[in-house]
Design an enzyme around this catalytic site. Sequence first.
Site, mmCIF file in Angstrom:
data_model
loop_
_atom_site.group_PDB
_atom_site.id
_atom_site.type_symbol
_atom_site.label_atom_id
_atom_site.label_comp_id
_atom_site.label_asym_id
_atom_site.label_seq_id
_atom_site.Cartn_x
_atom_site.Cartn_y
_atom_site.Cartn_z
ATOM 1 N N HIS A 137 9.314 -2.898 3.483
ATOM 2 C CA HIS A 137 8.897 -3.197 2.163
ATOM 3 C C HIS A 137 10.052 -3.434 1.533
ATOM 4 O O HIS A 137 9.941 -4.566 0.453
ATOM 5 C CB HIS A 137 8.150 -1.786 1.717
ATOM 6 C CG HIS A 137 6.966 -1.470 2.422
ATOM 7 N ND1 HIS A 137 6.890 -0.403 2.997
ATOM 8 C CD2 HIS A 137 5.626 -2.103 2.332
ATOM 9 C CE1 HIS A 137 5.543 -0.452 3.477
ATOM 10 N NE2 HIS A 137 4.673 -1.444 2.901
ATOM 11 N N LYS A 197 5.075 -10.015 9.134
ATOM 12 C CA LYS A 197 4.409 -8.792 10.018
ATOM 13 C C LYS A 197 2.991 -9.101 10.044
ATOM 14 O O LYS A 197 2.137 -8.702 10.813
ATOM 15 C CB LYS A 197 4.834 -7.397 9.534
ATOM 16 C CG LYS A 197 3.983 -6.349 9.907
ATOM 17 C CD LYS A 197 4.506 -5.862 11.242
ATOM 18 C CE LYS A 197 3.919 -4.741 11.808
ATOM 19 N NZ LYS A 197 2.727 -3.883 11.099
ATOM 20 N N SER A 243 3.797 1.541 8.142
ATOM 21 C CA SER A 243 3.477 2.781 7.427
ATOM 22 C C SER A 243 2.793 3.519 8.620
ATOM 23 O O SER A 243 2.998 4.682 8.664
ATOM 24 C CB SER A 243 2.792 2.804 6.211
ATOM 25 O OG SER A 243 3.416 1.740 5.268
ATOM 26 N N ARG A 244 2.219 3.109 9.353
ATOM 27 C CA ARG A 244 1.204 3.585 10.379
ATOM 28 C C ARG A 244 2.011 3.911 11.449
ATOM 29 O O ARG A 244 1.450 4.854 12.417
ATOM 30 C CB ARG A 244 -0.052 2.566 11.023
ATOM 31 C CG ARG A 244 -0.822 2.104 9.972
ATOM 32 C CD ARG A 244 -2.136 1.537 10.507
ATOM 33 N NE ARG A 244 -3.285 1.434 9.286
ATOM 34 C CZ ARG A 244 -3.491 0.468 8.536
ATOM 35 N NH1 ARG A 244 -2.779 -0.920 8.930
ATOM 36 N NH2 ARG A 244 -4.457 0.295 8.148
ATOM 37 N N GLN A 246 -10.476 -3.363 1.961
ATOM 38 C CA GLN A 246 -9.940 -3.862 2.985
ATOM 39 C C GLN A 246 -10.229 -3.037 4.234
ATOM 40 O O GLN A 246 -9.572 -3.514 5.335
ATOM 41 C CB GLN A 246 -8.597 -4.401 2.905
ATOM 42 C CG GLN A 246 -7.504 -3.473 2.710
ATOM 43 C CD GLN A 246 -6.049 -4.139 2.211
ATOM 44 O OE1 GLN A 246 -6.033 -4.340 1.084
ATOM 45 N NE2 GLN A 246 -5.002 -4.070 3.063
ATOM 46 N N GLY A 267 4.697 -10.242 3.844
ATOM 47 C CA GLY A 267 5.677 -9.971 5.166
ATOM 48 C C GLY A 267 4.900 -10.739 6.071
ATOM 49 O O GLY A 267 3.748 -10.856 6.023
ATOM 50 N N MET A 274 0.798 -1.163 0.070
ATOM 51 C CA MET A 274 -0.045 0.054 0.007
ATOM 52 C C MET A 274 0.902 1.355 0.178
ATOM 53 O O MET A 274 0.156 2.371 0.179
ATOM 54 C CB MET A 274 -1.017 0.017 1.388
ATOM 55 C CG MET A 274 -1.914 -1.296 1.180
ATOM 56 S SD MET A 274 -3.427 -0.828 1.975
ATOM 57 C CE MET A 274 -2.776 -0.797 3.832
ATOM 58 N N GLY A 275 2.055 1.222 -0.418
ATOM 59 C CA GLY A 275 2.941 2.166 -0.235
ATOM 60 C C GLY A 275 3.617 2.662 0.855
ATOM 61 O O GLY A 275 3.339 2.136 2.135
ATOM 62 N N GLN A 279 -2.604 -12.485 7.230
ATOM 63 C CA GLN A 279 -2.622 -12.051 5.720
ATOM 64 C C GLN A 279 -1.843 -13.244 5.056
ATOM 65 O O GLN A 279 -2.328 -13.636 4.036
ATOM 66 C CB GLN A 279 -2.273 -10.787 5.502
ATOM 67 C CG GLN A 279 -1.949 -10.221 4.157
ATOM 68 C CD GLN A 279 -1.672 -8.874 3.887
ATOM 69 O OE1 GLN A 279 -2.568 -8.046 3.829
ATOM 70 N NE2 GLN A 279 -0.413 -8.602 3.656
HETATM 71 P P1 AMP Z 1 1.432 -2.798 3.424
HETATM 72 O O1 AMP Z 1 2.186 -1.723 2.531
HETATM 73 O O2 AMP Z 1 1.491 -2.392 4.811
HETATM 74 O O3 AMP Z 1 0.195 -3.335 2.988
HETATM 75 O O4 AMP Z 1 2.441 -3.946 3.471
HETATM 76 C C1 AMP Z 1 3.132 -4.348 2.215
HETATM 77 C C2 AMP Z 1 3.561 -5.799 2.430
HETATM 78 O O5 AMP Z 1 5.027 -5.425 3.259
HETATM 79 C C3 AMP Z 1 2.974 -6.977 3.198
HETATM 80 O O6 AMP Z 1 3.316 -8.091 2.706
HETATM 81 C C4 AMP Z 1 3.531 -6.697 4.650
HETATM 82 O O7 AMP Z 1 3.520 -7.775 5.565
HETATM 83 C C5 AMP Z 1 4.864 -6.257 4.417
HETATM 84 N N1 AMP Z 1 5.509 -5.712 5.846
HETATM 85 C C6 AMP Z 1 4.882 -4.543 6.299
HETATM 86 N N2 AMP Z 1 5.694 -4.334 7.282
HETATM 87 C C7 AMP Z 1 6.901 -5.117 7.396
HETATM 88 C C8 AMP Z 1 7.994 -5.230 8.198
HETATM 89 N N3 AMP Z 1 8.260 -4.358 9.094
HETATM 90 N N4 AMP Z 1 8.790 -6.283 7.957
HETATM 91 C C9 AMP Z 1 8.578 -6.940 6.817
HETATM 92 N N5 AMP Z 1 7.378 -6.730 6.259
HETATM 93 C C10 AMP Z 1 6.652 -5.908 6.248
#
Ligand code: AMP
Length: 283
Positions: free
Chosen positions: A37, A149, A186-187, A61, A147, A30-31, A153
């Site tokens: 990432h 994390k 990102s949050r 979502q 991830g 989601m950038g 999901q």
């Molecule tokens: P998001 O942009 O938050 O939807 O995350 C995109 C991808 O990055 C997802 O597969 C997340 O699980 C992964 N991700 C988010 N935070 C982390 C982190 N701290 N370490 C590794 N992967 C992450």
Amino acid sequence: MEILRSKKEMQAWSEGVLAQGLTIGLVPTMGYFHQGHLSLMEKGRPLCNRLVVSIFVNPTQFGENEDLDAYPIDIERDIELAGKTGVDAVFLPTRDDMYAPGFQTYVELTDLPNHLCGKFRPIHFKGVATVVTKLFNIVKPQVAVFGQKDYQQLQVIRRLTRDLDWNIRIEAGEIFREPDGLAMSSRNTYLSEEERSSALSLSKALERARQAVAEGTRDVTTLEQDVIRFISSFAHTTVEYAEFCHPQTLENVSTVEGKTLLALAVRVGNTRLIDNTVIDPDN
Ligand code: AMP
């Protein structure tokens, strides 16, 4: 690096790559990139000939009272970072392109979403499964990286991929953390200075539980109570859940026997944070 701004452009690009007999890897995001990432992109890079990163803040979502409209965006910076990380194409679809008027087809799993985050975000995994299905159909990857994390999901996507018979390898990237232990997200940008220090309670609680198991505690009620009490002792925290589960089915367990997932969701002020670890009592 190619910037593809529509489904049509993306599909044409992927068809061109596949026609040359090359493979495609996809990292859906989601950038608002952080090192987590980028670590997924680095993991995906050697697993394919052409690496695609999608950036799409997927409205389906997010629940009604969630942070869809506040979600941080910095596309220019993301494009620059993706370029430096060796990405071949960035897919940046618009909401209207992904969900054209009249859209009504969703993908839903029956069991996995009934646990952990799914209990508090009832439509979340339906949105995730739907958008990932669409991204897989548009980008046509042979490998995709997610991830740990977002542990639930990842399990949803593994199950979805098996259930829908896609020949796509799903790779998991480890949780990337700040030097003090906070899982990158990102949050995290929503957190005030004080909240930022309370946010450390999540990774500290995971470590504390890991230690308790290493010292012989196996009873989940005892472990969970300790985790909740510990996190609640930090300012601005409200524990949404702290659960010990089977690492694949996500069913709750009552004792720690074999590899066990400890998953947390905690509100720190108005920000909802998640973190997790898999504890192996035999190691
Ligand atoms: P998001 O942009 O938050 O939807 O995350 C995109 C991808 O990055 C997802 O597969 C997340 O699980 C992964 N991700 C988010 N935070 C982390 C982190 N701290 N370490 C590794 N992967 C992450």
